[in-house]
Motif scaffolding. Structure first.
Motif, mmCIF file in Angstrom:
data_model
loop_
_atom_site.group_PDB
_atom_site.id
_atom_site.type_symbol
_atom_site.label_atom_id
_atom_site.label_comp_id
_atom_site.label_asym_id
_atom_site.label_seq_id
_atom_site.Cartn_x
_atom_site.Cartn_y
_atom_site.Cartn_z
ATOM 1 N N VAL A 1 0.848 -1.183 0.000
ATOM 2 C CA VAL A 1 0.000 0.000 0.000
ATOM 3 C C VAL A 1 0.888 1.238 0.000
ATOM 4 N N GLY A 2 0.779 2.025 -1.060
ATOM 5 C CA GLY A 2 1.517 3.271 -1.132
ATOM 6 C C GLY A 2 0.761 4.364 -0.399
ATOM 7 N N LEU A 3 1.488 5.125 0.394
ATOM 8 C CA LEU A 3 0.911 6.223 1.174
ATOM 9 C C LEU A 3 1.681 7.501 0.838
ATOM 10 N N PRO A 4 1.117 8.645 1.125
ATOM 11 C CA PRO A 4 1.840 9.891 0.858
ATOM 12 C C PRO A 4 3.202 9.968 1.566
ATOM 13 N N VAL A 5 3.390 9.216 2.636
ATOM 14 C CA VAL A 5 4.631 9.282 3.413
ATOM 15 C C VAL A 5 5.437 7.984 3.380
ATOM 16 N N GLY A 6 5.161 7.084 2.471
ATOM 17 C CA GLY A 6 5.884 5.823 2.397
ATOM 18 C C GLY A 6 4.983 4.698 1.947
ATOM 19 N N GLU A 7 5.229 3.503 2.464
ATOM 20 C CA GLU A 7 4.404 2.354 2.101
ATOM 21 C C GLU A 7 4.292 1.390 3.267
ATOM 22 N N LEU A 8 3.241 0.576 3.202
ATOM 23 C CA LEU A 8 3.022 -0.488 4.165
ATOM 24 C C LEU A 8 2.850 -1.791 3.413
ATOM 25 N N LEU A 9 3.258 -2.889 4.029
ATOM 26 C CA LEU A 9 3.077 -4.219 3.465
ATOM 27 C C LEU A 9 2.132 -5.006 4.362
ATOM 28 N N PHE A 10 1.242 -5.783 3.738
ATOM 29 C CA PHE A 10 0.274 -6.566 4.495
ATOM 30 C C PHE A 10 0.146 -7.976 3.944
ATOM 31 N N CYS A 11 -0.097 -8.928 4.830
ATOM 32 C CA CYS A 11 -0.515 -10.262 4.421
ATOM 33 C C CYS A 11 -1.947 -10.129 3.899
ATOM 34 N N ALA B 1 -10.235 1.251 5.432
ATOM 35 C CA ALA B 1 -9.446 2.387 5.912
ATOM 36 C C ALA B 1 -8.300 2.709 4.952
ATOM 37 N N LEU B 2 -7.671 1.668 4.403
ATOM 38 C CA LEU B 2 -6.546 1.890 3.503
ATOM 39 C C LEU B 2 -6.971 2.557 2.203
ATOM 40 N N GLU B 3 -8.124 2.185 1.681
ATOM 41 C CA GLU B 3 -8.602 2.773 0.432
ATOM 42 C C GLU B 3 -8.794 4.278 0.565
ATOM 43 N N GLY B 4 -9.082 4.741 1.766
ATOM 44 C CA GLY B 4 -9.285 6.162 1.988
ATOM 45 C C GLY B 4 -8.011 6.987 2.014
ATOM 46 N N VAL B 5 -6.857 6.347 2.247
ATOM 47 C CA VAL B 5 -5.601 7.090 2.361
ATOM 48 C C VAL B 5 -4.527 6.651 1.368
ATOM 49 N N ALA B 6 -4.712 5.526 0.711
ATOM 50 C CA ALA B 6 -3.686 4.987 -0.185
ATOM 51 C C ALA B 6 -3.545 5.808 -1.459
ATOM 52 N N THR B 7 -2.304 5.957 -1.904
ATOM 53 C CA THR B 7 -2.048 6.568 -3.206
ATOM 54 C C THR B 7 -1.979 5.490 -4.280
ATOM 55 N N ALA B 8 -1.693 4.251 -3.870
ATOM 56 C CA ALA B 8 -1.661 3.100 -4.781
ATOM 57 C C ALA B 8 -1.756 1.831 -3.951
ATOM 58 N N ILE B 9 -2.344 0.789 -4.544
ATOM 59 C CA ILE B 9 -2.417 -0.509 -3.881
ATOM 60 C C ILE B 9 -1.980 -1.577 -4.880
ATOM 61 N N GLN B 10 -0.960 -2.333 -4.511
ATOM 62 C CA GLN B 10 -0.469 -3.445 -5.325
ATOM 63 C C GLN B 10 -0.935 -4.725 -4.642
ATOM 64 N N ASP B 11 -1.905 -5.388 -5.232
ATOM 65 C CA ASP B 11 -2.528 -6.570 -4.630
ATOM 66 C C ASP B 11 -2.101 -7.813 -5.394
ATOM 67 N N GLU B 12 -1.338 -8.673 -4.760
ATOM 68 C CA GLU B 12 -0.883 -9.928 -5.363
ATOM 69 C C GLU B 12 -1.501 -11.138 -4.671
ATOM 70 N N THR B 13 -2.641 -10.959 -4.023
ATOM 71 C CA THR B 13 -3.270 -12.068 -3.301
ATOM 72 C C THR B 13 -3.713 -13.184 -4.240
ATOM 73 N N HIS B 14 -3.859 -12.897 -5.536
ATOM 74 C CA HIS B 14 -4.213 -13.947 -6.495
ATOM 75 C C HIS B 14 -3.168 -15.065 -6.498
#
Length: 63
Positions: free
Chosen positions: A22-32, A42-55
């Motif tokens: 999850v890209g944020l204005p101040v960096g990024e977070l990684l999630f399982c 909550a993330l959709e409201g603040v994310a600048t980008a989301i890279q989803d590889e759960t497939h």
């Protein structure tokens, strides 16, 4: 933020393998997958980008 996630990328919440970046204005977070789903709204409201590889969790790797 387009580099594929690897087994060395770990969830910032629990340490499991990360499948969502999850890209944020101040960096990024990684999630399982679990924590990405849990915090998706909550993330959709603040994310600048989301890279989803759960497939990758359900792909048939028996080739």
């Amino acid at each position: 933020m387009t580099a594929p996630l690897t087994a060395q990328d770990r969830c910032d919440r629990c340490g499991a393998q990360a499948y969502v970046r999850v890209g944020l204005p101040v960096g990024e977070l990684l999630f399982c997958a679990h924590h990405a789903r849990k915090h998706a709204e909550a993330l959709e409201g603040v994310a600048t980008a989301i890279q989803d590889e759960t497939h990758r969790l359900t792909e048939d790797n028996a080739h």
